[in-house]
Design a protein around this motif. Structure first.
Motif, PDB file in Angstrom:
ATOM      1  N   ILE A 128       3.884  -0.913   4.279  1.00  0.00           N
ATOM      2  CA  ILE A 128       3.160   0.281   3.870  1.00  0.00           C
ATOM      3  C   ILE A 128       4.176   1.346   3.495  1.00  0.00           C
ATOM      4  O   ILE A 128       5.054   1.686   4.289  1.00  0.00           O
ATOM      5  CB  ILE A 128       2.266   0.791   5.009  1.00  0.00           C
ATOM      6  N   GLY A 129       4.049   1.874   2.284  1.00  0.00           N
ATOM      7  CA  GLY A 129       4.899   2.971   1.842  1.00  0.00           C
ATOM      8  C   GLY A 129       4.233   4.289   2.168  1.00  0.00           C
ATOM      9  O   GLY A 129       3.027   4.445   1.991  1.00  0.00           O
ATOM     10  N   LEU A 130       5.015   5.240   2.654  1.00  0.00           N
ATOM     11  CA  LEU A 130       4.511   6.574   2.966  1.00  0.00           C
ATOM     12  C   LEU A 130       5.190   7.587   2.058  1.00  0.00           C
ATOM     13  O   LEU A 130       6.415   7.618   1.950  1.00  0.00           O
ATOM     14  CB  LEU A 130       4.779   6.914   4.438  1.00  0.00           C
ATOM     15  N   ASP A 131       4.375   8.403   1.397  1.00  0.00           N
ATOM     16  CA  ASP A 131       4.864   9.428   0.471  1.00  0.00           C
ATOM     17  C   ASP A 131       4.683  10.784   1.146  1.00  0.00           C
ATOM     18  O   ASP A 131       3.572  11.284   1.274  1.00  0.00           O
ATOM     19  CB  ASP A 131       4.056   9.356  -0.827  1.00  0.00           C
ATOM     20  N   VAL A 144      -4.824   6.746  -0.480  1.00  0.00           N
ATOM     21  CA  VAL A 144      -4.081   5.569  -0.919  1.00  0.00           C
ATOM     22  C   VAL A 144      -3.853   5.755  -2.407  1.00  0.00           C
ATOM     23  O   VAL A 144      -4.799   5.871  -3.179  1.00  0.00           O
ATOM     24  CB  VAL A 144      -4.873   4.270  -0.640  1.00  0.00           C
ATOM     25  N   THR A 145      -2.585   5.819  -2.813  1.00  0.00           N
ATOM     26  CA  THR A 145      -2.269   6.052  -4.219  1.00  0.00           C
ATOM     27  C   THR A 145      -1.834   4.787  -4.943  1.00  0.00           C
ATOM     28  O   THR A 145      -1.689   4.789  -6.162  1.00  0.00           O
ATOM     29  CB  THR A 145      -1.180   7.135  -4.362  1.00  0.00           C
ATOM     30  N   VAL A 203       0.865  -1.168   0.000  1.00  0.00           N
ATOM     31  CA  VAL A 203       0.000   0.000   0.000  1.00  0.00           C
ATOM     32  C   VAL A 203       0.904   1.221   0.000  1.00  0.00           C
ATOM     33  O   VAL A 203       1.923   1.242   0.684  1.00  0.00           O
ATOM     34  CB  VAL A 203      -0.896   0.025   1.268  1.00  0.00           C
ATOM     35  N   LEU A 204       0.548   2.248  -0.772  1.00  0.00           N
ATOM     36  CA  LEU A 204       1.268   3.517  -0.745  1.00  0.00           C
ATOM     37  C   LEU A 204       0.280   4.605  -0.374  1.00  0.00           C
ATOM     38  O   LEU A 204      -0.780   4.731  -0.990  1.00  0.00           O
ATOM     39  CB  LEU A 204       1.901   3.834  -2.100  1.00  0.00           C
ATOM     40  N   ILE A 205       0.636   5.381   0.645  1.00  0.00           N
ATOM     41  CA  ILE A 205      -0.234   6.449   1.126  1.00  0.00           C
ATOM     42  C   ILE A 205       0.461   7.788   0.936  1.00  0.00           C
ATOM     43  O   ILE A 205       1.604   7.962   1.340  1.00  0.00           O
ATOM     44  CB  ILE A 205      -0.552   6.274   2.621  1.00  0.00           C
ATOM     45  N   ASP A 206      -0.259   8.734   0.333  1.00  0.00           N
ATOM     46  CA  ASP A 206       0.211  10.116   0.275  1.00  0.00           C
ATOM     47  C   ASP A 206      -0.166  10.735   1.618  1.00  0.00           C
ATOM     48  O   ASP A 206      -1.339  10.928   1.920  1.00  0.00           O
ATOM     49  CB  ASP A 206      -0.459  10.864  -0.878  1.00  0.00           C
TER      50      ASP A 206
END
Length: 130
Positions: free
Chosen positions: A77-80, A52-53, A43-46
């Motif tokens: 989880i990736g955080l942007d 969720v992008t 999951v990638l979150i801006d």
């Protein structure tokens, strides 16, 4: 129809992922200093828009089938932080307490391998590097 289904899954995932990665909970999460940010993230979150992008197909299927819920999701989880669509940090959501045990986090060398997220920011700023 597929996009509507995916949007529903993302909406379900966003609340749980944000809850797990925000505020005081954020302080005890772990980061692998030696791994490229975003590598393996499901999951990638801006962080700026709280959107969720990116969501892997596997994670989407787990949410859709009920295998994963906001309480049971485990993974990367990736955080942007700069809204460029790329992870700036990847954190783990693991175990029943949502974290790698503190003793395991503190057992390794500073700025190498899996570290507490607070230590990670020290490594990035150069405070712990040596």
């Amino acid at each position: 129809m597929r996009n509507n289904h995916r949007a529903a899954i993302v909406a379900t995932a966003i609340g749980s992922v944000l809850a797990l990665s925000a505020g005081s909970a954020f302080a005890h999460q772990c980061v692998n200093v030696n791994k490229r940010p975003g590598a393996g993230a499901q999951v990638l979150i801006d962080v700026n828009t709280e959107a969720v992008t990116f969501l892997t197909e596997g994670a989407a299927r787990r949410f859709a089938s009920g295998v994963a819920t906001e309480e049971t999701f485990r993974g990367l989880i990736g955080l942007d932080f700069d809204s460029d669509g790329k992870a700036d940090l990847t954190t783990y959501i693991v175990g029943k307490a949502g974290e790698i045990p503190v003793r395991a986090q503190q057992a390794g060398a500073a700025c190498h391998g899996i570290v507490n997220i607070e230590a990670y920011f020290g490594c990035v700023s150069g405070e712990l590097a040596g």
